[in-house]
Design a protein around this motif. Sequence first.
Motif, PDB file in Angstrom:
ATOM      1  N   UNK A 193       0.814  -1.205   0.000  1.00 50.23           N
ATOM      2  CA  UNK A 193       0.000   0.000   0.000  1.00 50.23           C
ATOM      3  C   UNK A 193       0.849   1.258   0.000  1.00 50.23           C
ATOM      4  N   UNK A 194       1.888   1.246   0.831  1.00 47.64           N
ATOM      5  CA  UNK A 194       2.785   2.412   0.891  1.00 47.64           C
ATOM      6  C   UNK A 194       3.487   2.631  -0.452  1.00 47.64           C
ATOM      7  N   UNK A 200       2.042   6.999  -6.701  1.00 45.96           N
ATOM      8  CA  UNK A 200       1.080   8.031  -7.080  1.00 45.96           C
ATOM      9  C   UNK A 200       1.638   9.420  -6.813  1.00 45.96           C
ATOM     10  N   UNK A 201       2.311   9.575  -5.673  1.00 47.24           N
ATOM     11  CA  UNK A 201       2.915  10.862  -5.318  1.00 47.24           C
ATOM     12  C   UNK A 201       3.971  11.248  -6.351  1.00 47.24           C
ATOM     13  N   UNK A 202       4.822  10.285  -6.720  1.00 46.01           N
ATOM     14  CA  UNK A 202       5.868  10.551  -7.713  1.00 46.01           C
ATOM     15  C   UNK A 202       5.260  10.957  -9.055  1.00 46.01           C
ATOM     16  N   UNK A 203       4.145  10.305  -9.427  1.00 46.15           N
ATOM     17  CA  UNK A 203       3.502  10.608 -10.709  1.00 46.15           C
ATOM     18  C   UNK A 203       2.963  12.027 -10.747  1.00 46.15           C
ATOM     19  N   UNK A 204       2.659  12.576  -9.556  1.00 45.46           N
ATOM     20  CA  UNK A 204       2.129  13.937  -9.489  1.00 45.46           C
ATOM     21  C   UNK A 204       3.224  14.971  -9.243  1.00 45.46           C
ATOM     22  N   UNK A 205       4.477  14.547  -9.364  1.00 44.34           N
ATOM     23  CA  UNK A 205       5.579  15.511  -9.263  1.00 44.34           C
ATOM     24  C   UNK A 205       6.313  15.490  -7.945  1.00 44.34           C
ATOM     25  N   UNK A 210       3.141  18.488  -4.521  1.00 44.20           N
ATOM     26  CA  UNK A 210       1.791  18.358  -3.967  1.00 44.20           C
ATOM     27  C   UNK A 210       1.584  19.362  -2.839  1.00 44.20           C
ATOM     28  N   UNK A 211       2.580  19.524  -1.991  1.00 46.14           N
ATOM     29  CA  UNK A 211       2.475  20.472  -0.880  1.00 46.14           C
ATOM     30  C   UNK A 211       2.305  21.905  -1.368  1.00 46.14           C
ATOM     31  N   UNK A 212       2.806  22.178  -2.579  1.00 46.33           N
ATOM     32  CA  UNK A 212       2.760  23.549  -3.106  1.00 46.33           C
ATOM     33  C   UNK A 212       1.391  23.882  -3.700  1.00 46.33           C
TER      34      UNK A 212
END
Length: 218
Positions: A193-194, A200-205, A210-212
Motif C-alpha cells: 500500500x505504501x 502516485x505521489x511521484x507521478x504527481x511531481x 503536492x504540498x505547493x
Amino acid sequence: VLSGSFTSRLFSSVRTAKGLAYSVGGGVGSGYTRIAPFSMSTSTKTSTTAETIEALITEAKRLIAEPPTAAEIDRAKQSILNSFIFNSATTEQVLGQQVTYEYYGLPADWLERYRAGIEKVTPADTARVAKQYIKPEQFAILVVGPTEGRDKPLSTFGEVKTLDISIPEPPSATAAAPAAAAAAAAPGAEDAGRALVSKAVDAMGGAAAIDAVKAYRE
C-alpha cells in the motif's frame, strides 16, 4: 440510429410516440478493450411495464428487419462527428483524451482514425452489424420494481426467476473485528500500500509539488 439522440428510433417510439418513459437508451457497448453485449434500458410506470418491454423488443427486431435508411445513417453520423466540438474544446479535454489513448495502448492518431471510420459507415454496414450483435431470441429481461400493478405478468415473456435484492443488516462491530484484523495482518499488505501511494505521489511531481498546491478543481 437506435439510441443516443432525440431522433433515434428508441427515443422516437418509446418516449415521443408512446409516452412510456422519459429516458431510454441502448446499443452494443464499444469499449476500448472488448465489445460488451447488446443492451437496452429505460424506466416506466408499473402499470406499463410489459408495454414498455414489448416496445423495446419491437425496436430491436425492427433494426434488423428494417435496416436504417441512408438519411438515418447520415443524421447519426453527423450527430457523432459534430459532438467532438464539445468534447475537445479545452486543453483539459484534449489531455484527458490522450491520457486515455495512452492507457489503452491506442495510437496517438486514434481519434482521427475513429472519425474517418465513422465517416465511412454505410447503411449496409449497420444492417450487417445489427444482425451480428442483436439477438432478440437470446434476450434476458431484468425488471426492478413492485410485483403488483403490472399490465401483464412477466411470465408473458418466459420463465421468471425472482431475485432477492434486499440489503442485509450490517454485521455487528464484534463480528467485523476478526475480519479487520485478518486484513491488517495480510503479509506485505502495508508495504504494498505504501509503495502504491509513493508511486502516485511521484507521478504527481513528488511531495514538494503536492504540498505547493493551493487550490484544486475537479
